[in-house]
Design a protein around this motif. Sequence first.
Motif, PDB file in Angstrom:
ATOM      1  N   ILE A   1       0.836  -1.204   0.000  1.00  0.00           N
ATOM      2  CA  ILE A   1       0.000   0.000   0.000  1.00  0.00           C
ATOM      3  C   ILE A   1       0.873   1.256   0.000  1.00  0.00           C
ATOM      4  O   ILE A   1       0.631   2.190  -0.780  1.00  0.00           O
ATOM      5  CB  ILE A   1      -0.975  -0.006   1.199  1.00  0.00           C
ATOM      6  CG1 ILE A   1      -1.996  -1.141   1.027  1.00  0.00           C
ATOM      7  CG2 ILE A   1      -1.683   1.340   1.330  1.00  0.00           C
ATOM      8  CD1 ILE A   1      -2.808  -1.442   2.268  1.00  0.00           C
ATOM      9  N   ILE A   2       1.910   1.280   0.827  1.00  0.00           N
ATOM     10  CA  ILE A   2       2.786   2.450   0.884  1.00  0.00           C
ATOM     11  C   ILE A   2       3.502   2.639  -0.450  1.00  0.00           C
ATOM     12  O   ILE A   2       3.611   3.759  -0.959  1.00  0.00           O
ATOM     13  CB  ILE A   2       3.808   2.343   2.046  1.00  0.00           C
ATOM     14  CG1 ILE A   2       3.069   2.336   3.390  1.00  0.00           C
ATOM     15  CG2 ILE A   2       4.814   3.491   1.994  1.00  0.00           C
ATOM     16  CD1 ILE A   2       3.953   2.014   4.577  1.00  0.00           C
ATOM     17  N   GLN A   3       3.957   1.536  -1.044  1.00  0.00           N
ATOM     18  CA  GLN A   3       4.672   1.631  -2.314  1.00  0.00           C
ATOM     19  C   GLN A   3       3.786   2.171  -3.430  1.00  0.00           C
ATOM     20  O   GLN A   3       4.289   2.778  -4.373  1.00  0.00           O
ATOM     21  CB  GLN A   3       5.260   0.276  -2.709  1.00  0.00           C
ATOM     22  CG  GLN A   3       6.506  -0.060  -1.925  1.00  0.00           C
ATOM     23  CD  GLN A   3       7.087  -1.413  -2.269  1.00  0.00           C
ATOM     24  OE1 GLN A   3       6.381  -2.337  -2.643  1.00  0.00           O
ATOM     25  NE2 GLN A   3       8.397  -1.535  -2.126  1.00  0.00           N
ATOM     26  N   SER A   4       2.480   1.993  -3.310  1.00  0.00           N
ATOM     27  CA  SER A   4       1.596   2.507  -4.355  1.00  0.00           C
ATOM     28  C   SER A   4       1.606   4.043  -4.391  1.00  0.00           C
ATOM     29  O   SER A   4       1.216   4.637  -5.395  1.00  0.00           O
ATOM     30  CB  SER A   4       0.174   1.981  -4.156  1.00  0.00           C
ATOM     31  OG  SER A   4      -0.427   2.570  -3.021  1.00  0.00           O
ATOM     32  N   TYR A   5       2.056   4.685  -3.326  1.00  0.00           N
ATOM     33  CA  TYR A   5       2.142   6.145  -3.279  1.00  0.00           C
ATOM     34  C   TYR A   5       3.543   6.666  -3.586  1.00  0.00           C
ATOM     35  O   TYR A   5       3.748   7.867  -3.666  1.00  0.00           O
ATOM     36  CB  TYR A   5       1.696   6.668  -1.904  1.00  0.00           C
ATOM     37  CG  TYR A   5       0.245   6.397  -1.645  1.00  0.00           C
ATOM     38  CD1 TYR A   5      -0.743   7.169  -2.252  1.00  0.00           C
ATOM     39  CD2 TYR A   5      -0.152   5.346  -0.828  1.00  0.00           C
ATOM     40  CE1 TYR A   5      -2.085   6.907  -2.042  1.00  0.00           C
ATOM     41  CE2 TYR A   5      -1.497   5.079  -0.611  1.00  0.00           C
ATOM     42  CZ  TYR A   5      -2.450   5.858  -1.224  1.00  0.00           C
ATOM     43  OH  TYR A   5      -3.774   5.584  -1.020  1.00  0.00           O
ATOM     44  N   MET A   6       4.487   5.767  -3.740  1.00  0.00           N
ATOM     45  CA  MET A   6       5.867   6.153  -4.027  1.00  0.00           C
ATOM     46  C   MET A   6       6.056   6.292  -5.541  1.00  0.00           C
ATOM     47  O   MET A   6       5.335   5.673  -6.322  1.00  0.00           O
ATOM     48  CB  MET A   6       6.834   5.077  -3.505  1.00  0.00           C
ATOM     49  CG  MET A   6       6.775   4.846  -2.002  1.00  0.00           C
ATOM     50  SD  MET A   6       7.392   6.193  -1.030  1.00  0.00           S
ATOM     51  CE  MET A   6       9.125   6.026  -1.289  1.00  0.00           C
ATOM     52  N   PRO A   7       7.059   7.086  -5.965  1.00  0.00           N
ATOM     53  CA  PRO A   7       7.346   7.169  -7.399  1.00  0.00           C
ATOM     54  C   PRO A   7       7.868   5.827  -7.914  1.00  0.00           C
ATOM     55  O   PRO A   7       8.334   4.989  -7.138  1.00  0.00           O
ATOM     56  CB  PRO A   7       8.428   8.230  -7.498  1.00  0.00           C
ATOM     57  CG  PRO A   7       8.802   8.623  -6.129  1.00  0.00           C
ATOM     58  CD  PRO A   7       7.906   7.939  -5.163  1.00  0.00           C
ATOM     59  N   LYS A   8       7.783   5.668  -9.220  1.00  0.00           N
ATOM     60  CA  LYS A   8       8.254   4.431  -9.850  1.00  0.00           C
ATOM     61  C   LYS A   8       9.751   4.261  -9.560  1.00  0.00           C
ATOM     62  O   LYS A   8      10.524   5.195  -9.745  1.00  0.00           O
ATOM     63  CB  LYS A   8       8.028   4.516 -11.367  1.00  0.00           C
ATOM     64  CG  LYS A   8       8.416   3.291 -12.123  1.00  0.00           C
ATOM     65  CD  LYS A   8       8.152   3.513 -13.615  1.00  0.00           C
ATOM     66  CE  LYS A   8       9.149   2.776 -14.450  1.00  0.00           C
ATOM     67  NZ  LYS A   8      10.404   3.425 -14.688  1.00  0.00           N
ATOM     68  N   PRO A   9      10.155   3.074  -9.072  1.00  0.00           N
ATOM     69  CA  PRO A   9      11.568   2.876  -8.749  1.00  0.00           C
ATOM     70  C   PRO A   9      12.442   2.911 -10.009  1.00  0.00           C
ATOM     71  O   PRO A   9      11.995   2.562 -11.092  1.00  0.00           O
ATOM     72  CB  PRO A   9      11.622   1.489  -8.105  1.00  0.00           C
ATOM     73  CG  PRO A   9      10.252   0.953  -8.092  1.00  0.00           C
ATOM     74  CD  PRO A   9       9.344   1.904  -8.765  1.00  0.00           C
ATOM     75  N   LEU A  10      13.675   3.336  -9.828  1.00  0.00           N
ATOM     76  CA  LEU A  10      14.629   3.363 -10.933  1.00  0.00           C
ATOM     77  C   LEU A  10      15.071   1.944 -11.275  1.00  0.00           C
ATOM     78  O   LEU A  10      15.242   1.110 -10.380  1.00  0.00           O
ATOM     79  CB  LEU A  10      15.867   4.181 -10.546  1.00  0.00           C
ATOM     80  CG  LEU A  10      15.679   5.672 -10.330  1.00  0.00           C
ATOM     81  CD1 LEU A  10      16.947   6.272  -9.738  1.00  0.00           C
ATOM     82  CD2 LEU A  10      15.326   6.361 -11.630  1.00  0.00           C
TER      83      LEU A  10
END
Length: 147
Positions: free
Chosen positions: A85-94
Motif C-alpha cells: 500500500i505504501i509503495q503505491s504512493y511512491m514514485p516508480k523505482p529506478l
Amino acid sequence: MGLLDQLTRDMKEAMKQKDKTRLSVIRMLKAALQNEAIHLNKELSEDEALTVLSRELKQRKDSLQEFKNAGREDLEEQVKGEIDIIQSYMPKPLSDEELEKLIDEAIAESGAKTKADMGKVMQRIMPKVKGKADGAKVNRLVQQRLS
C-alpha cells in the motif's frame, strides 16, 4: 493533486469498500505527514512528503525482516500488505541501468576516485534518487564503482 489530497480521496474510497487494512495504512500515512508538517511548522513540499513515505516504508521493511527472523508468518503477511500500500504512493523505482547511469554521472561530477571520496558521490546522488531507490543499494553500487 497533492499527496494529502490523494490520501484523503483514497481513504474515503477505502471506507466505502470496507477495506480495513488499506484504511488503517492510509490513516497512518496521513498522520505521519501531518505530524511532520507540525514538526516543521509549514506545509510539506512533495520532496518532504516523499521523505516521510520513505521513512515509513523503511520501518515496515525493517519490521518485515524482524518478523521473518522470529518466524511470525502472520505478522509477515500483514506487513507485506502495508508495504504494498505504501509503495503505491511512491514514485516508480529506478531500474538498475538508470541507477548505474546516475551513479556514474555523480562520480564524474565529483571527480571521485577512491572509497575515501564516497561521501562526495553520495551527497550528489541521494537527492536525485530520493524515493526511487534504496539507499543501501545505492551505497553498495557506489562502493563497487569506487573500489
